[in-house]
Structure formats: structure tokens, C-alpha cells
Design a protein around this motif. Structure first.
Motif, PDB file in Angstrom:
ATOM      1  N   ASN A  25       0.855  -1.178   0.000  1.00 62.23           N
ATOM      2  CA  ASN A  25       0.000   0.000   0.000  1.00 62.23           C
ATOM      3  C   ASN A  25       0.898   1.237   0.000  1.00 62.23           C
ATOM      4  O   ASN A  25       1.428   1.626   1.041  1.00 62.23           O
ATOM      5  CB  ASN A  25      -0.930   0.016   1.215  1.00 62.23           C
ATOM      6  CG  ASN A  25      -1.884   1.204   1.193  1.00 62.23           C
ATOM      7  OD1 ASN A  25      -1.837   2.043   0.299  1.00 62.23           O
ATOM      8  ND2 ASN A  25      -2.757   1.267   2.181  1.00 62.23           N
TER       9      ASN A  25
ATOM     10  N   CYS B 205      -7.058   3.103  -8.830  1.00 60.39           N
ATOM     11  CA  CYS B 205      -7.575   3.954  -7.752  1.00 60.39           C
ATOM     12  C   CYS B 205      -8.751   4.799  -8.233  1.00 60.39           C
ATOM     13  O   CYS B 205      -9.050   5.860  -7.663  1.00 60.39           O
ATOM     14  CB  CYS B 205      -6.482   4.863  -7.179  1.00 60.39           C
ATOM     15  SG  CYS B 205      -5.120   3.971  -6.404  1.00 60.39           S
TER      16      CYS B 205
ATOM     17  N   PHE C 161      -6.331   3.773  -0.987  1.00 60.51           N
ATOM     18  CA  PHE C 161      -6.290   2.369  -0.589  1.00 60.51           C
ATOM     19  C   PHE C 161      -6.003   2.332   0.898  1.00 60.51           C
ATOM     20  O   PHE C 161      -5.133   3.060   1.399  1.00 60.51           O
ATOM     21  CB  PHE C 161      -5.224   1.606  -1.374  1.00 60.51           C
ATOM     22  CG  PHE C 161      -5.284   0.110  -1.208  1.00 60.51           C
ATOM     23  CD1 PHE C 161      -6.443  -0.591  -1.499  1.00 60.51           C
ATOM     24  CD2 PHE C 161      -4.180  -0.600  -0.754  1.00 60.51           C
ATOM     25  CE1 PHE C 161      -6.509  -1.976  -1.351  1.00 60.51           C
ATOM     26  CE2 PHE C 161      -4.232  -1.977  -0.610  1.00 60.51           C
ATOM     27  CZ  PHE C 161      -5.402  -2.664  -0.903  1.00 60.51           C
TER      28      PHE C 161
END
Length: 378
Positions: free
Chosen positions: A36, A322, A98
Motif C-alpha cells: 500500500n 484507484c 487504498f
């Protein structure tokens, strides 16, 4: 020893300059079970420095002895959607797309055990834990489900959607030919040819750190020149957002994690794209283009350049768009999908705190069930 046996509430917005702490978190990020970029130390530090002005961010660290096995940024929220119920949520600032916590590979359940034990023991942790933007098929979701079953802890999936993802072994050209309709390919080639008739067109990727500041400035100006600037949502519209962007890009470049592209027309940027890498993955962060040249689809052209750059880079295994669900542009270019979920997790505790948390979890679930029934979704 896992910190679950000695839970301590974390201090809000800690100083991240401590060498030992940074080394622990860097080692954690390098061995993450689920990557991430938004919670990697460099980008998280930039966010805390510039976007956590209200002091409401807590960093929960799970450790096994001196080794960090997990890092979860959380905030306290006075409301949960439209409900006047306070809760704790993973920190999803306006530029975070995220939400998977950083967890060391092989320690997934132990890290979650520690996170939840610390929240159970924290007097500031109200209501329940609301987790946004997790991968439904990721290591975090699997470990959390297993632990909730073990502890008989309430867990409810409250939303899911699919968003575009790029994950393929094909070359950029082969992907282009395979996944994009021939009619669309023909139209894009026509637009590229027409744009070239306007002047010298050059596509570049940032490689020289000496150019970073100028590229960041060009991106901020380009984004602010369009509809985002008019609506006040461009990064440049808020000094803190612009400072975060510059700091995150600088830190990521130094760490070898910044992937930045641009298309110039006569040495002037007409489209730019910023990605942040972590491990074998990458996350598409922002895109900006000159809307006065919209007839040439510069946003699509920079995405085609990005497709070729990613597929030509053997160190990038996949890229998360995203993007919002059903995004008309990127969904037409990338064939793969990633399922993103939200969870509501019950918090335990003792005495009145346990009763209040149980009531909040039950109330939120009940109101949501009634709303779904009224909409005919039950």
C-alpha cells in the motif's frame, strides 16, 4: 511478544523522525503482506506532516519484540455516514485511495489481533471500527475474517465495488491490440497524428531528480487550470494539499517509488500522470491535462503512454487505477478489476465501554438493514 497481551493506546500524530522507528517501519514496508503506497513510511509521513492538522490521527503499531509487524493509521469520527454514531476508521484523507494497513508477511493474524486489542483497550476508541478501501481478495481481509471468527467478533461487509486494474504479462502493444477495440485504436491513432500536426510532441518519464520540483509545479498548474481548479478540488487550491503532494513526490523519488509521466507539446506540458509504487505494485494517484486541447483526448493519450511504460517495466507487476467504479475512460482501457470493500468491525472492551460499543455496532447494522429493505435491496 505480540502487543496484544499489553495493549497501549497510541499517541496522536507522533514525531516520525526517530531513526529507530523509521527503520522499523521501512523494514515492515519492505516485507509487507499486502502493499500500500499510501501507508508506506515516506508517503504516510508527508500526509501526517501536511494533512493531519487537527491532531486526530493515531498510529497503531503492532510489534513482536523489537520487530514491527503492523502499522494502522486511524482517526476518530463523530459520525458514521448519516448516523450520529461515533466510530474509529482507518485514515483515508482526501488523497488516499487504498486503506490496507501495513502488515508483515506471515504475521497477518497476529497484527490484527494486536490492532483490535489496542482499540478495545483505548478509551478514545468509540463505537466500532470502520475500514474503507480494502482489497476483498487481499491478505488483510482474509486475516481479519479469520480473527473475527476466532474471537466471535462482529464483522459486516457494508459495501463493495470493482475498479479498473492493470495486471497482465502482455507487452503494451499486445495489450493494446487485445483489449482495446479496433475502432477505438484507430480513433486514438488519428488523434495522435492530429496532435503531432500542432507541434513537437514528446512523451517523457521523470528520471532526473533535478527536474522534480519543476515537474511538480507543472502538474499542480496543469491540474488547477481545469475543472478541478474551478471547483476548488485541485491540489493547488489548498496550500496543505500542494505541500503534501510535493513532499510525497520528493520522498517517493528518493525511495525509488515515484513513477511520473508527461506529454509535452512544444516543450509545454499538456498531460501529466503520477503513480506511486510499492513492492511489485503501483497505484495511479493523479492525472492532469490541458482541457483546451480536449479534442485530442490528452488524458487518454497519457494513459496509453502509462500503459506502455508499465508493461515495459519488469519491476511493476500490476497497477491499481484507484478510480471510481464504472469510470468511463480507464474502464475502457484496462480489462482487469480489483474488488474494493468496506467493513464494520465490532469493538470489545469492558464495562460501560463494551455495552456502548455493542449498542453502536448493533444500531448501525440495524439502521442499514432497514434502509436496504426500504430500497428493495434486502
Amino acid at each position: 511478544m505480540d502487543m496484544a497481551s499489553h495493549p497501549k493506546p497510541p499517541a496522536p500524530v507522533p514525531d516520525l523522525t526517530g531513526q529507530g522507528q523509521r527503520e522499523r517501519w521501512l523494514a515492515l514496508a519492505l516485507d509487507a503482506a499486502e502493499v500500500n503506497a499510501f501507508y508506506a513510511p515516506d508517503m504516510l509521513t508527508a500526509a501526517i506532516d501536511h494533512l493531519a492538522g487537527n491532531g486526530n490521527v493515531h498510529l497503531i503499531e503492532a510489534r513482536d519484540g523489537d520487530m514491527a509487524i503492523g502499522l494502522l493509521p486511524v482517526v476518530c469520527k463523530p459520525r458514521h455516514g448519516r448516523l450520529p454514531i461515533g466510530c474509529v476508521a482507518n485514515w483515508m484523507h482526501d488523497h488516499c485511495f487504498f486503506g490496507a494497513p501495513m502488515i508483515r508477511r506471515g504475521h497477518e493474524v497476529a497484527a490484527w489481533r494486536s490492532f483490535l486489542a489496542q482499540l478495545d483497550a483505548a478509551p478514545w476508541a468509540r463505537g466500532f471500527l470502520h475500514l474503507e478501501a480494502l482489497d476483498a481478495a487481499g491478505a488483510n481481509a482474509a486475516a481479519l475474517e479469520a480473527l473475527c471468527v476466532e474471537q466471535r467478533r462482529g464483522r459486516l461487509e457494508i459495501h463493495r465495488y470493482d475498479r479498473a486494474m492493470l495486471r497482465s504479462d502482455l507487452t503494451g502493444d499486445a495489450y493494446w491490440e487485445t483489449q482495446i477495440r479496433s475502432k477505438k485504436r484507430k480513433e486514438l491513432r488519428r488523434l495522435q497524428k492530429r496532435l503531432a500536426e500542432m507541434g513537437a510532441v514528446e512523451t517523457r518519464q521523470l528520471t532526473d531528480g533535478a527536474e522534480l520540483a519543476r515537474w511538480c509545479g507543472d502538474f499542480l498548474a496543469l491540474e488547477a487550470s481545469g475543472w478541478k481548479g474551478q471547483e476548488g478540488t485541485a491540489l493547488e487550491c489548498k496550500p496543505a494539499d500542494a505541500a503534501f503532494f510535493r513532499a510525497a513526490c520528493a520522498a517517493a523519488f528518493d525511495a525509488g517509488r515515484l513513477h511520473m509521466l508527461r506529454i509535452d507539446l512544444d516543450d509545454r506540458a499538456i498531460a501529466m500522470l503520477v503513480n506511486f509504487r510499492h513492492g511489485e505494485g503501483a497505484f495511479s494517484f493523479k492525472i492532469a491535462f490541458d482541457e483546451t486541447l480536449g479534442r485530442f483526448s490528452p488524458g487518454v493519450l497519457i494513459e496509453i503512454a502509462n500503459l506502455n511504460a508499465v508493461q515495459a517495466d519488469p519491476t511493476i507487476g500490476w497497477m491499481d487505477s484507484c478510480a471510481a467504479p464504472d469510470h468511463p475512460m480507464i474502464d475502457s482501457l484496462w480489462a482487469e478489476r480489483r474488488t474494493i470493500v468496506q467493513y464494520r468491525i465490532a469493538l470489545h472492551g469492558a464495562g460501560i465501554a463494551r455495552m456502548q460499543r455493542s449498542a453502536a455496532f448493533t444500531l448501525a447494522n440495524g439502521v442499514e438493514a432497514i434502509a436496504r429493505k426500504l430500497k428493495g435491496q434486502a
